[in-house]
Design a protein around this motif. Structure first.
Motif, PDB file in Angstrom:
ATOM      1  N   LEU B   2       0.836  -1.192   0.000  1.00  0.00           N
ATOM      2  CA  LEU B   2       0.000   0.000   0.000  1.00  0.00           C
ATOM      3  C   LEU B   2       0.875   1.247   0.000  1.00  0.00           C
ATOM      4  O   LEU B   2       1.900   1.296   0.677  1.00  0.00           O
ATOM      5  CB  LEU B   2      -0.861   0.044   1.265  1.00  0.00           C
ATOM      6  CG  LEU B   2      -1.948  -1.012   1.422  1.00  0.00           C
ATOM      7  CD1 LEU B   2      -2.591  -0.876   2.793  1.00  0.00           C
ATOM      8  CD2 LEU B   2      -2.992  -0.858   0.329  1.00  0.00           C
ATOM      9  N   SER B   3       0.427   2.276  -0.706  1.00  0.00           N
ATOM     10  CA  SER B   3       1.178   3.531  -0.730  1.00  0.00           C
ATOM     11  C   SER B   3       1.268   4.129   0.669  1.00  0.00           C
ATOM     12  O   SER B   3       2.300   4.671   1.059  1.00  0.00           O
ATOM     13  CB  SER B   3       0.487   4.530  -1.650  1.00  0.00           C
ATOM     14  OG  SER B   3       0.473   4.056  -2.958  1.00  0.00           O
ATOM     15  N   ARG B   4       0.172   3.998   1.410  1.00  0.00           N
ATOM     16  CA  ARG B   4       0.188   4.561   2.768  1.00  0.00           C
ATOM     17  C   ARG B   4       1.212   3.838   3.634  1.00  0.00           C
ATOM     18  O   ARG B   4       1.931   4.458   4.417  1.00  0.00           O
ATOM     19  CB  ARG B   4      -1.200   4.439   3.407  1.00  0.00           C
ATOM     20  CG  ARG B   4      -1.259   4.989   4.830  1.00  0.00           C
ATOM     21  CD  ARG B   4      -2.662   4.913   5.398  1.00  0.00           C
ATOM     22  NE  ARG B   4      -3.227   3.588   5.261  1.00  0.00           N
ATOM     23  CZ  ARG B   4      -3.008   2.590   6.100  1.00  0.00           C
ATOM     24  NH1 ARG B   4      -2.242   2.773   7.152  1.00  0.00           N
ATOM     25  NH2 ARG B   4      -3.548   1.410   5.896  1.00  0.00           N
ATOM     26  N   ARG B  92       6.601   6.206  16.431  1.00  0.00           N
ATOM     27  CA  ARG B  92       5.728   5.154  16.945  1.00  0.00           C
ATOM     28  C   ARG B  92       4.364   5.192  16.263  1.00  0.00           C
ATOM     29  O   ARG B  92       3.787   4.151  15.952  1.00  0.00           O
ATOM     30  CB  ARG B  92       5.563   5.290  18.447  1.00  0.00           C
ATOM     31  CG  ARG B  92       4.711   4.171  19.058  1.00  0.00           C
ATOM     32  CD  ARG B  92       4.695   4.286  20.550  1.00  0.00           C
ATOM     33  NE  ARG B  92       3.939   3.235  21.200  1.00  0.00           N
ATOM     34  CZ  ARG B  92       2.658   3.347  21.542  1.00  0.00           C
ATOM     35  NH1 ARG B  92       2.000   4.446  21.262  1.00  0.00           N
ATOM     36  NH2 ARG B  92       2.042   2.342  22.144  1.00  0.00           N
ATOM     37  N   ASN B  93       3.840   6.389  16.032  1.00  0.00           N
ATOM     38  CA  ASN B  93       2.568   6.485  15.306  1.00  0.00           C
ATOM     39  C   ASN B  93       2.668   5.835  13.937  1.00  0.00           C
ATOM     40  O   ASN B  93       1.777   5.091  13.524  1.00  0.00           O
ATOM     41  CB  ASN B  93       2.158   7.953  15.125  1.00  0.00           C
ATOM     42  CG  ASN B  93       1.397   8.470  16.320  1.00  0.00           C
ATOM     43  OD1 ASN B  93       0.946   7.684  17.163  1.00  0.00           O
ATOM     44  ND2 ASN B  93       1.265   9.773  16.414  1.00  0.00           N
ATOM     45  N   ARG B  96       2.865   2.106  14.398  1.00  0.00           N
ATOM     46  CA  ARG B  96       1.559   1.531  14.730  1.00  0.00           C
ATOM     47  C   ARG B  96       0.705   1.375  13.488  1.00  0.00           C
ATOM     48  O   ARG B  96      -0.048   0.414  13.352  1.00  0.00           O
ATOM     49  CB  ARG B  96       0.830   2.437  15.727  1.00  0.00           C
ATOM     50  CG  ARG B  96       0.884   1.951  17.152  1.00  0.00           C
ATOM     51  CD  ARG B  96       0.464   3.040  18.091  1.00  0.00           C
ATOM     52  NE  ARG B  96      -0.982   3.257  18.089  1.00  0.00           N
ATOM     53  CZ  ARG B  96      -1.839   2.561  18.817  1.00  0.00           C
ATOM     54  NH1 ARG B  96      -1.404   1.577  19.569  1.00  0.00           N
ATOM     55  NH2 ARG B  96      -3.124   2.817  18.787  1.00  0.00           N
ATOM     56  N   ALA B  97       0.830   2.349  12.596  1.00  0.00           N
ATOM     57  CA  ALA B  97       0.031   2.304  11.374  1.00  0.00           C
ATOM     58  C   ALA B  97       0.474   1.160  10.463  1.00  0.00           C
ATOM     59  O   ALA B  97      -0.294   0.717   9.616  1.00  0.00           O
ATOM     60  CB  ALA B  97       0.121   3.639  10.642  1.00  0.00           C
ATOM     61  N   VAL B  98       1.697   0.685  10.632  1.00  0.00           N
ATOM     62  CA  VAL B  98       2.196  -0.376   9.746  1.00  0.00           C
ATOM     63  C   VAL B  98       2.668  -1.580  10.539  1.00  0.00           C
ATOM     64  O   VAL B  98       3.530  -2.327  10.090  1.00  0.00           O
ATOM     65  CB  VAL B  98       3.362   0.116   8.858  1.00  0.00           C
ATOM     66  CG1 VAL B  98       2.874   1.180   7.922  1.00  0.00           C
ATOM     67  CG2 VAL B  98       4.514   0.653   9.694  1.00  0.00           C
ATOM     68  N   ARG B  99       2.090  -1.764  11.702  1.00  0.00           N
ATOM     69  CA  ARG B  99       2.532  -2.866  12.568  1.00  0.00           C
ATOM     70  C   ARG B  99       2.648  -4.168  11.821  1.00  0.00           C
ATOM     71  O   ARG B  99       3.539  -4.953  12.055  1.00  0.00           O
ATOM     72  CB  ARG B  99       1.531  -3.052  13.708  1.00  0.00           C
ATOM     73  CG  ARG B  99       1.843  -2.250  14.908  1.00  0.00           C
ATOM     74  CD  ARG B  99       1.048  -2.784  16.048  1.00  0.00           C
ATOM     75  NE  ARG B  99       1.654  -3.978  16.562  1.00  0.00           N
ATOM     76  CZ  ARG B  99       1.797  -4.210  17.839  1.00  0.00           C
ATOM     77  NH1 ARG B  99       1.377  -3.337  18.713  1.00  0.00           N
ATOM     78  NH2 ARG B  99       2.339  -5.324  18.261  1.00  0.00           N
ATOM     79  N   THR B 100       1.706  -4.387  10.921  1.00  0.00           N
ATOM     80  CA  THR B 100       1.685  -5.663  10.215  1.00  0.00           C
ATOM     81  C   THR B 100       2.953  -5.861   9.384  1.00  0.00           C
ATOM     82  O   THR B 100       3.316  -6.986   9.092  1.00  0.00           O
ATOM     83  CB  THR B 100       0.475  -5.746   9.291  1.00  0.00           C
ATOM     84  OG1 THR B 100       0.497  -4.596   8.441  1.00  0.00           O
ATOM     85  CG2 THR B 100      -0.808  -5.716  10.078  1.00  0.00           C
ATOM     86  N   LEU B 102       5.961  -4.828  10.281  1.00  0.00           N
ATOM     87  CA  LEU B 102       7.155  -4.917  11.117  1.00  0.00           C
ATOM     88  C   LEU B 102       7.219  -6.244  11.865  1.00  0.00           C
ATOM     89  O   LEU B 102       6.193  -6.844  12.152  1.00  0.00           O
ATOM     90  CB  LEU B 102       7.153  -3.798  12.159  1.00  0.00           C
ATOM     91  CG  LEU B 102       7.168  -2.360  11.649  1.00  0.00           C
ATOM     92  CD1 LEU B 102       7.055  -1.402  12.816  1.00  0.00           C
ATOM     93  CD2 LEU B 102       8.430  -2.103  10.853  1.00  0.00           C
ATOM     94  N   TRP B 107       9.126  -3.615  16.226  1.00  0.00           N
ATOM     95  CA  TRP B 107       8.087  -2.846  16.902  1.00  0.00           C
ATOM     96  C   TRP B 107       8.447  -2.623  18.375  1.00  0.00           C
ATOM     97  O   TRP B 107       8.350  -1.509  18.887  1.00  0.00           O
ATOM     98  CB  TRP B 107       6.729  -3.552  16.790  1.00  0.00           C
ATOM     99  CG  TRP B 107       5.789  -3.083  17.836  1.00  0.00           C
ATOM    100  CD1 TRP B 107       5.420  -3.760  18.961  1.00  0.00           C
ATOM    101  CD2 TRP B 107       5.125  -1.812  17.906  1.00  0.00           C
ATOM    102  NE1 TRP B 107       4.570  -2.993  19.719  1.00  0.00           N
ATOM    103  CE2 TRP B 107       4.374  -1.795  19.098  1.00  0.00           C
ATOM    104  CE3 TRP B 107       5.096  -0.685  17.080  1.00  0.00           C
ATOM    105  CZ2 TRP B 107       3.600  -0.705  19.485  1.00  0.00           C
ATOM    106  CZ3 TRP B 107       4.335   0.397  17.467  1.00  0.00           C
ATOM    107  CH2 TRP B 107       3.593   0.384  18.643  1.00  0.00           C
TER     108      TRP B 107
END
Lengths: 490, 311
Positions: B2-4, B92-93, B96-100, B102, B107
């Motif tokens: 994903l671009s995000r 960290r924000n 968190r948005a890309v935890r999957t 990492l 993390w």
């Protein structure tokens, strides 16, 4: 609440239930300091891993962990198999009910339910009436909240057919227990819960409009990392190996859903959404929502994407509908509900309202559309002022409330400040429905009220969680079962 | 990808690197301040603000130009977006948005770094400030280690791309500190204070020993500049960071199947850097040269964001 409640481990008396004698011994013989150390270690790990939830109305800094209790609650194998049968029956009925309500509405034509209760319900979505979800599955993931009052008395408290949370705690609590109390797993054959992500993915793939064989593209849709259940969303996506997307990552073109990637658009087939109907598609539901994906419902109606759970499911877990669930189960399954409801007074009915107003001090009154322990009166522990405030609200808008007797909820020994003490629990098992049928994952989330005598288990109200053991055979130890295989490495 | 997600990973890399850099800068400044025979105090802290381009923001915050207040501003001022605490917040924000994307290790490293600022401290004397920046450096090292144990896929490429882009900026600013850091009146160029200042810059990038290996002569400013500008053997040099940028862009291009504007810009920059002679840079103005590098880096950043459709 004077008399002692049934205890899941200790039964009615002072010593453990016979099948759980080993567990009773473990509780008695493990020094409490040791138990407390292990519990603190688990909580430290949760904090390290960021297994937290945000409390509404508090700032971002106040991410909290849900308190974890080291003493598990246990289901015997035969208890579990009876429960499972009831859960399968109930979820099958919920699914048929949704299919009917948004389709032919036979149940209304047959006058089993009052029509206005459905068609005038804010949870009913006329926008999706007539749309058939892929493979006719509506309630893919259900969390059915149960309470217990005695050895054989289980009651359904609530049906969560929208986006039930808590499954990440079921899995993380188990991981913590295996690490911290390995001796329990040597003593008891506990059914594994870690297959849940695989089963969920299999469920998602099975309802793909393209069919499994085509390698459907599945995603989890989250409102974003400020949502209180964000940890769970990322946990699920991660453990299934699928993308975790936000609405802004999706775009609908010509009734096909795509996600925006660095290499361009990629088609999406199955969406496990963790956002409410209201915010799903601003073209159909709330137009002011910036969370939604414009055109998503059109793509769904065109049969190009599966949405889990199906839009419109809220009608099935509405608290006003709940009171009719025994009739609904009977109507669709042809038999009596194997899992009973808690007796429920519908305040919209004058007779019931009269009874409720006369007995407020002994009842639990709930808002039909409330959740998380908000908008709720627990009569026996409420102040006079609280009772009077609810009386006024009930008289003004009776249709917004239901009332239930306060049950003697079962307890489980819990590590309190003063040592091990019984605390009230409830239980949320997770039920998955794919194109090939319904399955109950052996385990679930046990929530525990940490305050003495309290019946409120919600995490937003200071409740904690426990691991939930489902035994594969009543009280038999693993080493017995494995026989001489335990002696391999001499 | 994903671009995000790509955008969050890239920014995660930048913020972690920035937190580490600010930690090193604070450490260097404390050294300059405390170790100098004649206290260069105020000037040292003033230069730390100049390096991070935050003199105006500091003034606006109403704080006084003292060791304690500048350190607090740079380390944990919640209203200053460039403080270590806020950089870690942002890191960290994004994480968190890309935890999957990492690993747990990666993390946890970020989360532990963030948790350092969870306990509120009232005072920030040099000792506790040093302990704090040491802890930040240790956690960012942990993150670095975790990154190198992750799959060598797009995820790590974007994180490292963010780190490398940030590093060019940081090292350029660090070298520029000598422009901002005036010698006390009467101190000769090449005198004790001057040498202290150059040594501190080397310490900031963990390069004191590296200097000795690469240059067989005593401390000479021209050599320090050469080391940080163009010796790719030193991981924190601008040349090394530029090489890393290109390497990451290449590996992303291999996986996405296309090159873009960012690749062309980065390659052009590398060619220019290779032709640059340190002696000429010093003769024509180091400060101007470094400012040009920082501006060019901004343009490269914009090109990266466009190429990978960050939004």
């Amino acid at each position: 609440m004077g008399e002692r409640a049934f205890d899941e481990i200790m039964g009615a008396g002072g010593s453990a239930r016979p099948e759980l004698a080993e567990l009773g011994r473990w509780l008695a013989e493990t020094p409490q300091r040791e138990l407390r150390q292990r519990q603190e270690s688990a909580e430290r790990t949760f904090r390290q891993l960021g297994i937290t939830f945000a409390v509404y109305g508090e700032s971002e800094a106040s991410e909290r962990i849900i308190p974890f209790d080291i003493v598990p609650r246990v289901f015997l194998a035969d208890e579990w198999s009876r429960l499972s049968e009831g859960l399968v029956q109930r979820v099958e009925a919920i699914n048929l009910f949704l299919d009917d309500i948004y389709g032919d509405r036979r149940i209304l034509k047959d006058k089993v339910l009052p029509e206005d209760l459905i068609l005038g319900n804010p949870q009913f979505r006329p926008e999706i009436a007539g749309i058939k979800p892929p493979h006719n599955v509506w309630a893919h993931i259900c969390g059915i909240d149960l309470v217990r009052t005695g050895p054989d008395e289980f009651f359904v408290l609530e049906d969560n057919a929208r986006t039930p949370s808590g499954v990440s705690y079921m899995l993380e609590n188990r991981e913590a227990m295996v690490r911290l109390c390995p001796e329990l797993f040597a003593q008891f054959r506990v059914a594994a819960v870690d297959s849940y992500p695989d089963r969920l993915l299999e469920t998602m793939r099975s309802v793909s409009p393209r069919g499994c064989g085509q390698n459907p593209n599945c995603v989890v849709l989250t409102p974003g990392h400020y949502n209180s259940a964000y940890y769970e969303h990322s946990f699920l996506a991660d453990s299934m190996g699928v993308e975790l997307v936000e609405a802004a990552d999706l775009v609908v073109d010509d009734d096909i859903v795509y996600m925006r990637t660095i290499a361009g658009r990629v088609k999406v087939d199955v969406i496990y959404r963790r956002i409410d109907d209201d915010y799903l598609d601003p073209l159909v539901f709330r137009p002011d929502s910036s969370l939604g994906v414009p055109g998503l419902i059109a793509a769904y109606a065109a049969g190009n994407v599966a949405i889990l759970n199906a839009p419109g499911n809220g009608i099935a877990d509405d608290k006003a509908i709940y009171s009719y669930m025994p009739e609904i189960v009977r109507y669709y399954s042809g038999g009596e509900a194997k899992l009973p409801n808690v007796e429920t007074f519908r305040c919209r009915e004058p007779q019931a309202l009269k009874y409720v107003l006369e007995n407020l001090g002994e009842l639990v009154v709930k808002l039909v559309d409330g959740s998380g322990g908000y908008g709720m009166l627990v009569g026996p522990t409420a102040t006079k002022a609280e009772i009077e405030a609810f009386r006024a609200a009930l008289v003004a808008e009776p249709q917004r409330y239901i009332a239930q007797p306060t049950l003697a909820l079962s307890t489980v020994p819990t590590l309190a400040d003063s040592g091990l003490a019984p605390r009230h629990v409830d239980f949320r098992p997770f039920v998955l429905t794919g194109s090939k049928g319904v399955q109950v994952v052996p385990g679930g989330l046990t929530r525990v009220a940490l305050k003495e005598g309290s019946l409120v288990v919600n995490s937003s109200q200071g409740g904690g969680t426990k691991d939930s053991f489902v035994l594969m055979d009543n009280g038999l130890s693993q080493s017995q079962n494995l026989g001489n295989m335990t002696q391999v490495q001499g | 990808m994903l671009s995000r997600t790509a955008s969050s990973l890239y920014w995660l890399g930048r913020y972690i690197e920035r937190a580490d850099f600010i930690a090193r800068l604070v450490e260097a400044t404390i050294r300059l301040d405390v170790l100098s025979t004649r206290s260069a105090g105020e000037a040292a802290w003033q230069s730390a603000l100049a390096v991070t381009d935050t003199e105006a923001a500091f003034k606006a915050s109403g704080a006084r130009l003292t060791r304690e207040e500048v350190a607090r501003f740079l380390i944990r001022d919640p209203s200053h977006p460039g403080s270590i605490a806020r950089c870690l917040d942002m890191a960290r924000n994004n994480a968190r948005a890309v935890r999957t994307a990492l690993t747990r290790e990666a993390w946890t490293a970020i989360n532990s770094a963030w948790l350092i600022f969870d306990q509120r401290m009232t005072r920030l004397d040099p000792d506790s400030a040093l302990a704090l920046v040491d802890a930040v450096k240790a956690e960012t090292r942990g993150f670095e280690g975790a990154i190198h144990r992750m799959l060598r896929n797009q995820t790590t490429s974007f994180i490292r791309l963010g780190q490398a882009t940030e590093r060019v900026d940081d090292t350029a600013r660090l070298l520029d500190v000598k422009y901002h850091l005036l010698l006390p009146e009467g101190e000769p160029v090449g005198g004790t204070v001057d040498r202290d200042q150059w040594t501190t810059i080397l310490q900031t990038v963990s390069a004191v020993t590296a200097y000795r290996w690469l240059y067989n002569e005593g401390l000479r400013p021209a050599n320090v500049i050469d080391l940080l500008l163009s010796r790719a053997e030193l991981p924190r040099s601008i040349a090394a960071a530029i090489e890393e940028t290109i390497e990451m862009l290449n590996s992303l291009a291999r996986r996405t199947g296309s090159h873009g504007e960012a690749d062309r810009m980065a390659r052009a920059r590398m060619t220019r850097t290779a032709k640059t002679r340190t002696g000429e840079v010093i003769a024509s103005g180091l400060h101007q040269h470094l400012q040009a590098i920082i501006a060019e880096n901004d343009q490269l950043h914009t090109a990266i964001a466009r190429q990978f459709k960050f939004h």
